[in-house]
Design an enzyme around this catalytic site. Structure first.
Site, PDB file in Angstrom:
ATOM      1  N   ASP A   7       0.747  -1.062  -0.034  1.00 43.49           N
ATOM      2  CA  ASP A   7      -0.052   0.110  -0.011  1.00 43.49           C
ATOM      3  C   ASP A   7       0.931   1.161  -0.189  1.00 43.49           C
ATOM      4  OD1 ASP A   7       0.726   0.204   2.480  1.00 43.49           O
ATOM      5  OD2 ASP A   7      -1.018   0.191   3.538  1.00 43.49           O
ATOM      6  N   CYS A  64       3.076  -3.013   3.945  1.00 43.73           N
ATOM      7  CA  CYS A  64       2.468  -1.982   4.374  1.00 43.73           C
ATOM      8  C   CYS A  64       3.137  -1.151   5.653  1.00 43.73           C
ATOM      9  CB  CYS A  64       1.005  -2.625   4.763  1.00 43.73           C
ATOM     10  SG  CYS A  64       0.766  -3.179   6.179  1.00 43.73           S
ATOM     11  N   THR A  66       2.610  -1.446   8.807  1.00 46.12           N
ATOM     12  CA  THR A  66       3.121  -2.412  10.034  1.00 46.12           C
ATOM     13  C   THR A  66       3.331  -3.788   9.467  1.00 46.12           C
ATOM     14  OG1 THR A  66       0.950  -3.127  10.509  1.00 46.12           O
ATOM     15  CG2 THR A  66       1.879  -1.068  11.807  1.00 46.12           C
ATOM     16  N   HIS A  97       9.771 -24.266   8.654  1.00 47.03           N
ATOM     17  CA  HIS A  97       8.618 -25.026   9.465  1.00 47.03           C
ATOM     18  C   HIS A  97       7.103 -24.912   8.905  1.00 47.03           C
ATOM     19  CE1 HIS A  97      11.279 -24.738  13.347  1.00 47.03           C
ATOM     20  NE2 HIS A  97      11.889 -25.359  12.308  1.00 47.03           N
ATOM     21  N   HIS A 133       6.053 -31.098  10.213  1.00 49.10           N
ATOM     22  CA  HIS A 133       5.894 -29.945   9.492  1.00 49.10           C
ATOM     23  C   HIS A 133       4.809 -30.119   8.543  1.00 49.10           C
ATOM     24  CE1 HIS A 133       8.643 -27.917  12.110  1.00 49.10           C
ATOM     25  NE2 HIS A 133       9.502 -28.482  11.432  1.00 49.10           N
TER      26      HIS A 133
END
Length: 142
Positions: A7, A64, A66, A97, A133
Site C-alpha cells: 500500500d 504496508c 506495520t 517449518h 511440519h
C-alpha cells in the site's frame, strides 16, 4: 517469479525490494500500488495472494506500514500462508517449518537494510519437508 505488492505506507520500501530483486536477477511481478497516494492494502494483498495460489508466481512479498493488515488480508485467500517477519530468524523459521509462501513486512517497523536481509533469508531458506511440519501445514489448510 516473486509477486510483490504494497500500500502507500510500504511503497518506498517496495521500491527498495524491487531494486534488490533486480540486483539478484530474480524475476518479479509488481502488483501495485504504483504511487504514494493513499490506498487500501487488502486490494494489493489479494493480488499478490492470487498470483501465488494460481501459480503465476512462486512466492509473494507484501509491505504496508506495520505488515499486520496486509498479512491478515493475504491469509484470507485459501492456500496462502503469509508470515509477518521483522527479523531474519522468523523469516528462516517460517520457511523451514510453515513453508510460508508470502512474506509480509512493515515499512514503519524496520528499515531497508534489515528488510533486504529478511527478504534474502525468506527467499533462500528451503522448506524442511519434515513429516511433523507437513502434518501441521495440512492441519492449517483444513
Amino acid at each position: 517469479m516473486i509477486a510483490i505488492g504494497s500500500d502507500h505506507g510500504g511503497f518506498e520500501l517496495k521500491q527498495e525490494v524491487i531494486k534488490h530483486l533486480q540486483e539478484r536477477n530474480i524475476e518479479y511481478k509488481d502488483c501495485g500500488t504504483y504511487t504514494k497516494d493513499s490506498c487500501d492494502y487488502p486490494v494489493f494483498a489479494k493480488k499478490v495472494a492470487e498470483a501465488v495460489v494460481n501459480k503465476e508466481c512462486e512466492l509473494g512479498i507484501l509491505i504496508c506500514g506495520t505488515g499486520i493488515g496486509i498479512s491478515i488480508a493475504a491469509n484470507k485467500v485459501k492456500g496462502i500462508r503469509a508470515a509477518l517477519c521483522h527479523d531474519c530468524f522468523s523469516a528462516q523459521a517460517t520457511k523451514e517449518h510453515n513453508n510460508a509462501n508470502v512474506l509480509a513486512m512493515g515499512a514503519r517497523v524496520i528499515g531497508p537494510g534489515l528488510a533486504l536481509k529478511i527478504v534474502d533469508t525468506f527467499l533462500d531458506t528451503p522448506f524442511s519437508n519434515d513429516e511433523r511440519h507437513i502434518r501441521r501445514i495440512e492441519l492449517i489448510e483444513d
